[in-house]
Design a protein around this motif. Structure first.
Motif, short mmCIF file in Angstrom:
data_model
loop_
_atom_site.label_atom_id
_atom_site.label_comp_id
_atom_site.label_asym_id
_atom_site.label_seq_id
_atom_site.Cartn_x
_atom_site.Cartn_y
_atom_site.Cartn_z
N GLY A 127 0.88 -1.60 -0.51
CA GLY A 127 0.03 -0.35 0.06
C GLY A 127 1.17 1.31 0.16
N ARG A 128 0.36 2.41 -0.54
CA ARG A 128 1.42 3.86 -0.67
C ARG A 128 0.02 4.73 -0.18
NH1 ARG A 128 4.44 2.86 -4.75
NH2 ARG A 128 5.50 5.10 -4.84
N ILE A 129 0.60 5.74 0.36
CA ILE A 129 0.72 6.41 1.44
C ILE A 129 0.66 8.34 0.77
CG2 ILE A 129 0.80 7.33 3.75
CD1 ILE A 129 2.23 4.59 4.65
N SER A 130 -0.29 8.70 0.54
CA SER A 130 -0.01 10.47 0.65
C SER A 130 -0.18 11.06 2.00
CB SER A 130 -1.02 10.31 -0.49
OG SER A 130 -1.73 9.70 -1.27
N SER A 131 1.36 11.12 2.91
CA SER A 131 1.27 11.77 3.96
C SER A 131 2.03 12.52 3.56
CB SER A 131 2.14 10.02 4.50
OG SER A 131 3.61 10.90 4.25
N ALA A 132 1.94 13.85 4.12
CA ALA A 132 2.50 15.37 4.06
C ALA A 132 3.38 15.54 5.83
CB ALA A 132 1.65 16.25 3.25
#
Length: 247
Positions: A127-132
């Motif tokens: 899974g991928r994570i669009s963190s900031a």
């Protein structure tokens, strides 16, 4: 913690989520309010948030922005956020839903065990994570509170570049010069590891549930809302790692 703000002319007030009367006179008609979700997971956060919303409604505030969770997130962590959104929408107060995605700091502020064991242990699969960064989400909130035309809107907020835990381990390896392994485990095993490290069992289950959601792709946010509101690209994960390692 707020002393430096007081010195700059910011009015400081202390109010208790669990004591509604402490909000008397706190808000005024026309105010714009940012409600940052409470940190006491499992301690009636929805009731605490309702206290703030009701006080804001009674005062006649112009806008209440709430830091929620991505609309795609089905993990238990999102339950309080969804319930709070319902309370806010039912209140009739002009609102903005800032559906914040995951934070870089959720990882970069907890590097000690990773570096101690030279491994990133997770149950997020591919899974991928669009963190900031926190600063990115803060910039979006500032834009909403100081700008115009945001009433009754929902923003899905996440970083410009999504990444996987394998890529995270690789970047840590690159920056530390050490071989940081990627250790994939099941959600059940991750829960056991967390409780063994002293995390309360209910919260450990919540964290493992987030990894399960990541594996399903639920923390990929590709709306572009965050960089648009902030007026700049979001902070790269590599920059956050570098800053954490410097500290």
């Amino acid at each position: 913690k707020a002393a430096d703000l007081a010195e700059r002319g910011v009015r400081i007030a202390v109010a208790d989520y669990n004591t509604p009367e402490t909000f008397d006179g706190l808000f005024a008609a026309g105010d714009k309010v940012l409600l940052i979700s409470g940190s006491e997971v499992g301690n009636d956060r929805v009731g605490q948030h309702r206290t703030v919303i009701e006080a804001a409604k009674a005062a006649g505030v112009a806008l209440l922005a709430y830091t929620s969770a991505p609309g795609t997130l089905t993990a238990a962590l999102a339950d309080d956020h969804r319930a709070t959104e319902e309370v806010l929408l039912a209140s009739g107060v002009p609102y903005v839903l800032l559906r914040n995605g995951w934070y870089h700091e959720n990882y970069t502020e907890n590097l000690a065990p990773v570096l101690a064991h030279n491994a990133v242990t997770h149950a997020a699969g591919d899974g991928r994570i669009s963190s900031a960064a926190r600063a990115d989400y803060a910039a979006a909130a500032v834009a909403v509170l100081t700008g115009e035309g945001h009433e009754n809107k929902t923003y899905e907020l996440g970083g410009d570049v999504a990444w996987s835990m394998g890529e995270y381990a690789a970047e840590l390896s690159r920056q530390t010069g050490r071989e940081i392994a990627e250790n994939r485990v099941s959600a059940e095993v991750l829960t056991d590891i967390l409780t063994g490290a002293g995390v309360p069992a209910p919260f450990a289950a919540v964290l493992a549930g987030v990894d399960t959601s990541i594996a399903k792709g639920e923390l990929v946010v590709d709306s572009g809302d965050l960089s648009r509101l902030a007026g700049r690209p979001t902070t790269p994960l590599a920059d956050a790692i570098a800053a954490a390692l410097k500290d």
